[in-house]
Design a protein around this motif. Structure first.
Motif, PDB file in Angstrom:
ATOM      1  N   TYR A 234       1.427  -1.334  -0.268  1.00 59.25           N
ATOM      2  CA  TYR A 234       0.099   0.033   0.031  1.00 59.25           C
ATOM      3  C   TYR A 234       0.944   1.154  -0.001  1.00 59.25           C
ATOM      4  O   TYR A 234       1.829   1.268   0.268  1.00 59.25           O
ATOM      5  CB  TYR A 234      -1.312   0.010   1.241  1.00 59.25           C
ATOM      6  N   ASN A 235       0.370   2.295  -0.312  1.00 59.70           N
ATOM      7  CA  ASN A 235       1.061   4.093   0.028  1.00 59.70           C
ATOM      8  C   ASN A 235      -0.061   4.778   0.670  1.00 59.70           C
ATOM      9  O   ASN A 235      -1.098   3.809   1.220  1.00 59.70           O
ATOM     10  CB  ASN A 235       1.434   4.651  -1.124  1.00 59.70           C
ATOM     11  N   THR A 236       0.228   5.258   1.472  1.00 64.97           N
ATOM     12  CA  THR A 236      -0.567   6.538   1.532  1.00 64.97           C
ATOM     13  C   THR A 236      -1.185   7.974   1.043  1.00 64.97           C
ATOM     14  O   THR A 236      -0.090   8.374   0.302  1.00 64.97           O
ATOM     15  CB  THR A 236      -0.850   6.877   3.360  1.00 64.97           C
ATOM     16  N   PHE A 237      -2.444   7.972   1.094  1.00 60.08           N
ATOM     17  CA  PHE A 237      -2.540   9.795   0.500  1.00 60.08           C
ATOM     18  C   PHE A 237      -1.524  10.509   0.629  1.00 60.08           C
ATOM     19  O   PHE A 237      -1.204  11.668  -0.008  1.00 60.08           O
ATOM     20  CB  PHE A 237      -3.876  10.386   0.188  1.00 60.08           C
ATOM     21  N   GLU A 238      -1.694  10.885   2.033  1.00 64.15           N
ATOM     22  CA  GLU A 238      -0.360  11.736   2.568  1.00 64.15           C
ATOM     23  C   GLU A 238       0.649  11.535   1.948  1.00 64.15           C
ATOM     24  O   GLU A 238       1.151  12.627   1.968  1.00 64.15           O
ATOM     25  CB  GLU A 238      -0.582  11.388   4.458  1.00 64.15           C
ATOM     26  N   SER A 239       1.200  10.464   2.164  1.00 61.96           N
ATOM     27  CA  SER A 239       2.823  10.163   1.557  1.00 61.96           C
ATOM     28  C   SER A 239       3.020  10.350   0.395  1.00 61.96           C
ATOM     29  O   SER A 239       3.794  11.149  -0.011  1.00 61.96           O
ATOM     30  CB  SER A 239       3.288   8.601   1.262  1.00 61.96           C
ATOM     31  N   VAL A 240       1.976  10.546  -0.802  1.00 63.15           N
ATOM     32  CA  VAL A 240       2.013  11.140  -1.802  1.00 63.15           C
ATOM     33  C   VAL A 240       1.752  12.366  -1.965  1.00 63.15           C
ATOM     34  O   VAL A 240       2.268  13.048  -2.983  1.00 63.15           O
ATOM     35  CB  VAL A 240       1.091   9.818  -3.040  1.00 63.15           C
ATOM     36  N   MET A 241       0.662  12.479  -2.078  1.00 61.75           N
ATOM     37  CA  MET A 241      -0.187  14.257  -1.749  1.00 61.75           C
ATOM     38  C   MET A 241       0.514  15.138  -0.959  1.00 61.75           C
ATOM     39  O   MET A 241       0.342  16.495  -1.408  1.00 61.75           O
ATOM     40  CB  MET A 241      -1.339  14.160  -2.099  1.00 61.75           C
ATOM     41  N   VAL A 242       0.225  14.980   0.072  1.00 65.67           N
ATOM     42  CA  VAL A 242       0.700  16.635   1.349  1.00 65.67           C
ATOM     43  C   VAL A 242       2.036  15.785   1.698  1.00 65.67           C
ATOM     44  O   VAL A 242       2.400  16.882   1.057  1.00 65.67           O
ATOM     45  CB  VAL A 242      -0.317  15.633   2.227  1.00 65.67           C
ATOM     46  N   LYS A 243       2.670  15.252   1.700  1.00 64.52           N
ATOM     47  CA  LYS A 243       4.409  15.066   2.727  1.00 64.52           C
ATOM     48  C   LYS A 243       5.395  14.935   0.975  1.00 64.52           C
ATOM     49  O   LYS A 243       6.113  15.487   1.540  1.00 64.52           O
ATOM     50  CB  LYS A 243       4.318  13.879   3.348  1.00 64.52           C
ATOM     51  N   ARG A 244       4.653  14.583   0.188  1.00 65.82           N
ATOM     52  CA  ARG A 244       5.107  14.189  -1.050  1.00 65.82           C
ATOM     53  C   ARG A 244       6.851  14.439  -0.534  1.00 65.82           C
ATOM     54  O   ARG A 244       7.804  14.062  -1.848  1.00 65.82           O
ATOM     55  CB  ARG A 244       5.952  15.735  -1.241  1.00 65.82           C
ATOM     56  N   GLU A 245       6.583  12.411   0.093  1.00 65.17           N
ATOM     57  CA  GLU A 245       7.569  11.691   0.158  1.00 65.17           C
ATOM     58  C   GLU A 245       7.869  10.731  -1.422  1.00 65.17           C
ATOM     59  O   GLU A 245       8.820  10.204  -1.303  1.00 65.17           O
ATOM     60  CB  GLU A 245       7.878  10.856   1.207  1.00 65.17           C
ATOM     61  N   LYS A 246       6.624  10.386  -1.711  1.00 65.78           N
ATOM     62  CA  LYS A 246       6.686   9.780  -2.978  1.00 65.78           C
ATOM     63  C   LYS A 246       5.781  10.430  -4.231  1.00 65.78           C
ATOM     64  O   LYS A 246       5.154  11.364  -3.450  1.00 65.78           O
ATOM     65  CB  LYS A 246       5.898   8.293  -3.041  1.00 65.78           C
ATOM     66  N   SER A 247       6.588   9.988  -5.928  1.00 64.56           N
ATOM     67  CA  SER A 247       5.538  10.656  -6.082  1.00 64.56           C
ATOM     68  C   SER A 247       4.245   9.722  -6.963  1.00 64.56           C
ATOM     69  O   SER A 247       4.583   8.124  -6.573  1.00 64.56           O
ATOM     70  CB  SER A 247       6.463  10.857  -7.678  1.00 64.56           C
ATOM     71  N   PHE A 248       3.075  10.248  -7.668  1.00 64.09           N
ATOM     72  CA  PHE A 248       2.043   9.585  -7.531  1.00 64.09           C
ATOM     73  C   PHE A 248       2.284   8.384  -9.060  1.00 64.09           C
ATOM     74  O   PHE A 248       2.149   7.523  -9.141  1.00 64.09           O
ATOM     75  CB  PHE A 248       1.223  10.515  -8.068  1.00 64.09           C
ATOM     76  N   ASP A 249       3.315   8.966 -10.230  1.00 63.08           N
ATOM     77  CA  ASP A 249       3.939   7.947 -11.500  1.00 63.08           C
ATOM     78  C   ASP A 249       4.425   7.334 -11.048  1.00 63.08           C
ATOM     79  O   ASP A 249       4.005   5.948 -10.772  1.00 63.08           O
ATOM     80  CB  ASP A 249       4.483   9.142 -12.116  1.00 63.08           C
TER      81      ASP A 249
END
Length: 340
Positions: A234-249
């Protein structure tokens, strides 16, 4: 099938809004003439996609959610059939099958109280019956070599869809779930929050990826459970879109690596999309365009076996918005898959 209401030519004609020098999608799609052996009829048709709805609120009710998911099919079909038919919409590859209806169960919900445990248990028994119907219909479609596109109802219907696909293919499948919630709750009786845990426990689901979990709505117990299971990522919404630790792509690629080695299902829960009327509507979620890009990315994969869009709760004021959204997701998926 007692619960299947075939979409008819008369319904099509009542919905179509024809205009001079234009052709609408509904003018070129195919319909089945009767209930006689859906599998045999589909087998003979040169189509790829079989679109049908599920009109029920029982699974959401059983999970203490907001009802109204039964309205998504009627809302969507009115919009979908009136989009333009052109070389990019591939109308002739589509069968509009109709919808699964459960009027008796829907009526009985009015007599049940979500605050009473015995009533919740009654509703969960009804979900088991819905599961049987969904899995049977999906298995017929997949066995005929077609791709089901399933609209409406709660996320409880992921279980029947996964099971039906797995039975048709005679092996477990993988699933990617674009969702704010894990739907991996305890096996406490069937409802919209445990479709994936039941499918996993019963051997129909192998690898599972949850894309966009909301950290505020995922318990420590669930996080620990997900971490223990090597076949669940899984990933979390926050890690991708809020904290930007991970990129969507990059996360889409990581998810693809986890699920694309075998046939997989594509699950889109409208709860994950910001401000879309749904059973658990969120003010903070992925944009519609992110959802569309997601469907496009996974729709391009050869092993994708179905598209399931659920949990939308349109109201009279928002039915155009919801119908357009789901129609975009359906056509994005078809365009992507036809580009392979």
């Amino acid at each position: 099938m007692d619960n299947l209401k075939l979409f008819t030519t008369s319904e099509l004609n009542s919905i179509l809004k024809k205009r001079p020098k234009e052709t609408k999608l509904g003018e070129h799609i195919l319909l089945l003439p009767n209930f006689k052996s859906i599998y045999e009829q589909l087998l003979k048709l040169d189509v790829t996609y079989v679109v049908f709805g599920i009109k029920e609120d029982v699974g959401v009710f059983s999970n203490y959610g907001n009802t109204g998911t039964s309205n998504a099919w009627d809302t969507t079909i009115k919009i979908l059939l009136n989009i333009q038919s052109n070389g990019l919409t591939h109308a002739k590859k589509i069968v509009i099958l109709g919808c699964l209806e459960f009027p008796k169960y829907q009526e009985q919900l009015n007599e049940l109280d979500q605050n009473k445990k015995k009533d919740i248990l009654k509703a969960r028994k009804k979900v088991e019956k819905i599961d049987e119907t969904v899995s049977y219909l999906v298995s017929q479609i997949v066995s005929a070599g077609k791709i089901p596109i399933i609209i409406g109802g709660g996320h409880n219907n992921a279980y029947g869809t996964i099971k039906g696909t797995s039975l048709a293919l005679k092996k477990p499948i993988n699933t990617i779930n674009f969702d704010a919630h894990h739907d991996f709750r305890a096996e406490e009786g069937r409802h919209s929050g445990n479709g994936f845990s039941y499918a996993y426990a019963e051997g129909f689901l192998k690898n599972y990826f949850i894309f966009g979990l909301h950290e505020n709505y995922t318990s420590d117990t669930i996080f620990r459970t997900l971490e223990k299971l090597k076949t669940v990522k899984y990933n979390t919404f926050e890690s991708v879109m809020v904290k930007r630790e991970k990129s969507f792509d990059a996360e889409m690629e990581r998810a693809l690596e986890h699920i694309s080695s075998r046939h997989f299902g594509l699950e889109i829960d409208c709860d994950a999309i910001q401000d879309i009327p749904s059973s658990a509507m969120t003010p903070s979620g992925f944009s519609v365009n992110k959802a569309r890009a997601f469907v496009n990315h996974f729709g391009k994969q050869e092993n994708v076996s179905y598209l399931h869009i659920c949990e939308a709760v349109p109201t009279p004021e928002t039915e155009t918005q919801v119908g357009k959204l789901i129609s975009y997701l359906i056509t994005d998926f078809i365009r992507a898959h036809e580009s392979i």
